[in-house]
Design a protein around this motif. Structure first.
Motif, PDB file in Angstrom:
ATOM      1  N   GLY A 537      -2.976  -2.451  -7.915  1.00 38.68           N
ATOM      2  CA  GLY A 537      -1.612  -2.901  -7.659  1.00 38.68           C
ATOM      3  C   GLY A 537      -0.621  -2.287  -8.621  1.00 38.68           C
ATOM      4  N   LEU A 538      -1.033  -2.101  -9.863  1.00 39.19           N
ATOM      5  CA  LEU A 538      -0.145  -1.513 -10.860  1.00 39.19           C
ATOM      6  C   LEU A 538       0.193  -0.072 -10.508  1.00 39.19           C
ATOM      7  CD1 LEU A 538       1.228  -2.134 -13.594  1.00 39.19           C
ATOM      8  CD2 LEU A 538      -0.762  -1.106 -14.694  1.00 39.19           C
ATOM      9  N   ASP A 539      -0.782   0.697 -10.085  1.00 38.19           N
ATOM     10  CA  ASP A 539      -0.523   2.090  -9.702  1.00 38.19           C
ATOM     11  C   ASP A 539       0.409   2.156  -8.494  1.00 38.19           C
ATOM     12  OD1 ASP A 539      -2.046   3.097 -11.750  1.00 38.19           O
ATOM     13  OD2 ASP A 539      -3.853   3.373 -10.526  1.00 38.19           O
ATOM     14  N   ARG A 540       0.207   1.240  -7.548  1.00 35.59           N
ATOM     15  CA  ARG A 540       1.077   1.231  -6.362  1.00 35.59           C
ATOM     16  C   ARG A 540       2.521   0.934  -6.758  1.00 35.59           C
ATOM     17  NH1 ARG A 540      -0.234   0.891  -1.286  1.00 35.59           N
ATOM     18  NH2 ARG A 540       1.463  -0.587  -0.941  1.00 35.59           N
ATOM     19  N   VAL A 541       2.701  -0.035  -7.646  1.00 36.01           N
ATOM     20  CA  VAL A 541       4.049  -0.397  -8.076  1.00 36.01           C
ATOM     21  C   VAL A 541       4.689   0.766  -8.832  1.00 36.01           C
ATOM     22  CG1 VAL A 541       5.336  -1.875  -9.671  1.00 36.01           C
ATOM     23  CG2 VAL A 541       3.699  -2.881  -8.058  1.00 36.01           C
ATOM     24  N   ARG A 542       3.928   1.414  -9.686  1.00 33.73           N
ATOM     25  CA  ARG A 542       4.467   2.570 -10.408  1.00 33.73           C
ATOM     26  C   ARG A 542       4.914   3.668  -9.439  1.00 33.73           C
ATOM     27  NH1 ARG A 542       4.096   3.403 -15.568  1.00 33.73           N
ATOM     28  NH2 ARG A 542       3.051   1.931 -16.964  1.00 33.73           N
ATOM     29  N   THR A 543       4.069   3.931  -8.437  1.00 34.83           N
ATOM     30  CA  THR A 543       4.414   4.967  -7.455  1.00 34.83           C
ATOM     31  C   THR A 543       5.664   4.567  -6.676  1.00 34.83           C
ATOM     32  OG1 THR A 543       2.089   5.600  -7.228  1.00 34.83           O
ATOM     33  CG2 THR A 543       3.573   6.225  -5.442  1.00 34.83           C
ATOM     34  N   LYS A 544       5.745   3.297  -6.300  1.00 35.78           N
ATOM     35  CA  LYS A 544       6.911   2.843  -5.535  1.00 35.78           C
ATOM     36  C   LYS A 544       8.189   2.986  -6.355  1.00 35.78           C
ATOM     37  CE  LYS A 544       6.893  -0.741  -2.737  1.00 35.78           C
ATOM     38  NZ  LYS A 544       6.847  -2.136  -2.211  1.00 35.78           N
ATOM     39  N   ILE A 545       8.170   2.517  -7.604  1.00 32.83           N
ATOM     40  CA  ILE A 545       9.380   2.585  -8.434  1.00 32.83           C
ATOM     41  C   ILE A 545       9.782   4.038  -8.680  1.00 32.83           C
ATOM     42  CG2 ILE A 545      10.329   2.056 -10.712  1.00 32.83           C
ATOM     43  CD1 ILE A 545       8.646  -0.495 -10.716  1.00 32.83           C
ATOM     44  N   SER A 546       8.818   4.896  -8.878  1.00 27.29           N
ATOM     45  CA  SER A 546       9.125   6.314  -9.101  1.00 27.29           C
ATOM     46  C   SER A 546       9.764   6.949  -7.874  1.00 27.29           C
ATOM     47  CB  SER A 546       7.848   7.074  -9.475  1.00 27.29           C
ATOM     48  OG  SER A 546       7.301   6.588 -10.672  1.00 27.29           O
TER      49      SER A 546
END
Length: 948
Positions: A537-546
């Motif tokens: 979930g953390l990687d997904r959120v990072r990708t989304k914010i980027s």
């Protein structure tokens, strides 16, 4: 008084054997399980409460009194007596009755049938049943006959007592911390009430609201609050950058559990406060969107004046499981899954047999009919008591601001929500480097405990409820047959089913936990299920914010607007007019330019992936009453096929290849879909052969064969026609949109195809027979219009090139039987009447129609369905035969262009939200413009047999 115990349930005089048939699969006969030990202690008691009258629930509680006596003894031993203990025992008794009621009522009916009950009235005989069951060995015999019920009741008591004592122990240990952090340092006095709430997890533990003597309250959470603390930090981070001053919940966190400030609900004092509430709601929506939050339904949000306060954020960083279909992953489905929609703050409709209810954080309507029936009791307190299912009404929540005594309507505050969303979105984009820093607020959440929602909670609660059926309580095998329905699921969750079953057997709603930085899941008992997710979930959120950008923001704002438009209300197609528009005549090139602008907007709305798949999100009418935001299906009228047809037509007229290329990409799922339908006769029957179904799909493929200069659609058309042959006539009216009238019109448009010609003959005969039956019954004007009534039948039969006298007579009879409203549109109004009579060779008042059409104000809705561009369709059929119609066509075309310039393409969707579809959306408006400018080259959307 009971029938003999069921086979496998030994008599109660045999040591330990009575409970063996109730053992859960993981329990062993070699040791007495805790629940059985609890029940055995209770059965050894001889405490009998006094008789009760008037309260049927308490009378049934009396049947199970020994179980409550044991609970009281356990509380007393732990030093807990008084009002709080009495409240606990009262609630526990009601819970036991809920679990045992079906079985008790079954035994009541059996006793009545055998004549075992005494008493001169039905109420006295009911009380006699409850008095007998509590005394002597009757309760033991009852539980021996239903050993699974014994397990269910024993576990409920044991877990409730343990959880209550755990809460009280923690309160005593943390009282000083609670007072300092949550109660402003003021001693609240003695505890006077503990009100449990929420779903039970981990041995019946659940959230609870504690009330003290001075009236102050705190909320107990039997789980880690680390994530909520970090969420508060993120809200403060956002407040520093937007000046929205969003309120957070004060916490007193401990290891594995914690205490929250109780948020009191109170209304807004003025409209300015309501506006601030919805702006803050919009900002919270943006924050939850980038954090991949979900399950933020109406029970998780409190309206504290002008502050929307989230009181439960356990599902941030929520992982996604990949959903595969017969056509792979639909990019529009993926876009919706990853959008603001998944937060559940936006309207989230639950449909059922009785209607639709909005469960979202913005919704939560009170006192409306609930979609599903609830279990209730007829003749409660009488010996004729029996289970019934009744319609219920919703309780609503405390999530919406009130002003002047009424709840605000979220749909009316779209501007405020969108404003707050933009403010927060821009702030996140502007400072995302700080947000994503290695020591930033996102990374601090990496090891927090979050909840993974494997499936909707209502599935679990439904299974638990049905598992209390008497047939499921006689043996473990019988109950397992109910619970193991969970195995009938997709492969992404099957690894979790054994743990779901384990929780359900204990009476818990299954609980799964993960961490933002992990791909693994932990079950309620701590078992680790490794590698369930392909991405943390953390990687997904990072990708989304980027990846946040203006295109994404625009798409999320569209989803906000479209979702708000779906708020439940009756769909009323009102032909609102726009008087006073100019009457400048339009030439074909102007109309083509406007249609091209709409095509460009549709291109911009397309959602694609790196594999070349493309689709659109759209507003789709579900049931004539409710709309939903959905990925487009395959249909012509509201699906990607109709949108592709418009784009391909624009491409042919302009010579721009990009439109045809996108149209080609959009229809690529069709072959796999048609193949899948070939294996599902029920689905084919449900889709039908009308304009909305296989007839429309067949027509669309026929047109695209020439527009795209490809033989592939013609090949797919063969499969669609084969499916049409499978559809059998049914009892519903063979209307234009759903049935044989639309099928006949479509088959007539597919010229030179023997299969379509055979289907046309079949449908024509069916329609003639239906009309003849209507005439023989003496039916009068149906009032249903063109789309669902006889006028559509008249149109289809009148255009049938191979019509015999029977078909021509039926066409005229159908035109006489058909009727519509006073609206201008084709589907239910004047335009449809004109078209039907024209097709059936019946006289029409052309001069009157032209005069009415020339002078009426332009409809606000420009769509093909109920709007202006559908209403002018008869003009385009009359132009070759009535010169005066050409002047009216040019006038209406000019009015449409003026409206487009001033107001944009107003769709036939709720709130006129732009959606790509053909009948109600942008594609239809664009197609109507092409019809107005090039009616000799662009065929009617009503499937004529030749170009008109």
């Amino acid at each position: 008084m009971l029938d003999s115990p069921t086979a496998g349930a030994p008599p109660t005089d045999q040591p330990k054997a009575w409970w063996s048939a109730g053992l859960a699969p993981h329990e062993h006969e070699s040791a007495t399980p805790p629940w059985a030990a609890y029940v055995e202690r209770s059965l050894g008691l001889r405490s009998v409460p006094p008789p009760l009258e008037g309260d049927w629930q308490q009378a049934l509680v009396r049947c199970l009194h020994p179980l409550l006596v044991t609970a009281r003894d356990d509380l007393t031993t732990a030093g807990h007596t008084g009002a709080v203990a009495d409240q606990f025992l009262h609630r526990l008794g009601l819970r036991l009755v809920k679990l045992a009621a079906r079985t008790l009522v079954l035994e009541l009916a059996r006793a009545r049938k055998r004549g075992d009950l005494t008493g001169s009235t039905s109420a006295m005989r009911f009380l006699d049943f409850t008095h007998r069951l509590v005394g002597g060995s009757e309760l033991a015999d009852f539980l021996a006959a239903y050993p699974v019920l014994a397990r269910v009741l024993g576990e409920a008591c044991r877990q409730s007592v343990e959880g209550h004592l755990e809460l009280l122990t923690r309160l005593a240990e943390d009282r000083e911390l609670i007072t300092a952090n949550l109660l402003d340092g003021q001693d609240p006095g003695d505890l006077v009430s503990v009100e449990p709430g929420g779903d039970p997890h981990r041995g019946g533990r659940c959230t609870a609201t504690l009330t003290f003597a001075n009236g102050r309250r705190v909320v107990y959470k039997p789980r880690s609050l680390d994530l909520h603390g970090h969420f508060n930090s993120l809200v403060h981070w956002l407040n520093d950058r937007t000046e929205l001053a969003i309120r957070t919940v004060r916490l007193a966190a401990r290891t594995g559990y914690g205490w929250l400030e109780h948020i009191d609900y109170h209304p807004c004092t003025d409209l300015a406060g309501v506006s601030r509430f919805y702006q803050r709601q919009g900002a919270l929506l943006a924050l939850l969107y980038v954090l991949d939050g979900t399950d933020m339904h109406y029970e998780n949000l409190i309206a504290a004046g002008d502050q929307p306060v989230l009181v439960d954020v356990e599902t941030l960083f929520h992982p996604n499981t990949t959903v595969q279909t017969t056509i792979g992953i639909d990019p529009a489905h993926a876009a919706l899954r990853d959008s603001v929609y998944r937060t559940a703050l936006l309207p989230l409709l639950l449909a059922g047999e009785h209607g639709v209810v909005d469960l979202s954080g913005l919704g939560g309507d009170a006192d409306i009919v609930a979609p599903h029936s609830v279990v209730s009791w007829a003749d409660a307190g009488l010996d004729t008591m029996r289970l019934v299912r009744r319609v219920a009404r919703t309780r609503g929540g405390r999530n919406r601001p009130y002003i002047d005594g009424g709840a605000t309507e979220p749909r009316d505050h779209e501007t405020g929500i969108a404003t707050g969303f933009r403010l927060a979105y821009s702030a996140i984009v502007r400072d995302r480097d700080e947000l994503l820093a290695a020591d930033g607020p996102i990374q601090r959440c990496a090891e927090d405990e979050i909840r993974y929602v494997a499936r909707p909670t209502r599935i679990y609660t439904g299974l638990l409820d049905e598992a209390t059926h008497p047939n499921a309580l006689r043996s473990t095998g019988s109950q397992e047959a109910w619970l193991e329905l969970l195995w009938e699921t997709d492969s992404t969750t099957q690894r979790l089913v054994p743990y779901e079953l384990q929780d359900l057997r204990s009476g818990d709603v299954p609980l799964f936990l993960t961490r933002p930085g992990s791909k693994d899941v932990w079950t309620a008992d701590g078992t680790e299920v490794t590698g369930l997710f392909t991405e943390s979930g953390l990687d997904r959120v990072r990708t989304k914010i980027s990846g946040l950008n203006e295109i994404d923001q625009h798409r999320q704002l569209w989803i906000i607007s479209a979702s708000l438009a779906t708020r439940p209300e009756p769909v009323v197609h009102v032909a609102r007019s726009r008087p006073g528009l100019g009457t400048t005549e339009a030439d074909p090139e102007q109309l083509l330019a406007s249609a091209t602008d709409i095509a460009d907007e549709i291109v911009a709305q397309a959602v694609g992936d790196r594999h070349g798949k493309v689709n659109w999100l759209g507003l789709e009418l579900l049931d004539d009453h409710h709309w939903a935001v959905l990925p487009m299906g395959a249909g012509l009228t509201s699906g990607y096929l109709g949108t592709a047809l418009f784009l391909a037509q624009v491409g042919q007229l302009t010579g721009a290849s990009k439109y045809g290329e996108l149209a080609w990409d959009a229809i690529q799922p069709l072959p796999a879909l048609l193949q899948a339908l070939g294996d599902d006769p029920d689905a084919v029957q449900a889709i039908g052969i009308g304009m909305h179904g296989l007839g429309g799909i067949s027509y669309g493929l026929h047109r695209l064969t020439s527009l795209l200069a490809s033989t592939a659609p013609a090949t797919w058309l063969t499969g669609a026609l084969e499916l049409c042959h499978q559809v059998k006539p049914n009892a519903t009216f063979p209307s234009f949109v759903d049935g044989a009238a639309g099928g006949l019109a479509a088959m007539q448009a597919i010229e030179g195809n023997p299969a379509s010609a055979a289907l046309a003959a079949k449908y024509a005969d069916q329609l003639a027979a239906v009309v003849e039956q209507s005439v023989s019954r003496g039916d009068t004007a149906d009032g249903l219009g063109f789309s669902r009534g006889h006028l559509g039948v008249a149109w289809a039969l009148g255009r049938y090139r191979s019509a015999g006298q029977r078909h021509r007579d039926a066409a005229q009879a159908a035109a006489h039987l058909g009727g519509g409203t006073s609206s201008a549109g084709w589907c239910s109004g004047l335009a449809g009447t004109i078209l039907a009579r024209w097709s059936a060779d019946l006289p029409i008042a052309v001069d009157g129609y032209l005069e009415t059409t020339r002078n009426r104000p332009l409809l606000d809705d420009l769509s093909l369905c109920h709007g202006e561009l559908g209403a002018v369709e008869p003009l385009l059929w009359l132009v070759p035969h009535y010169p005066a119609a050409e002047a009216v066509r040019r006038r209406r075309a000019g009015m449409v262009l003026t409206a487009l310039a001033h107001h944009g393409p107003r769709c036939g969707t709720p709130g006129s939200v732009p959606s790509a579809g053909l009948l109600s959306g942008l594609a239809g408006i664009g197609y109507g413009l092409l019809r107005l400018g090039f009616h000799q080259q662009v065929p009617s959307f009503l499937f004529p047999p030749s170009t008109v």
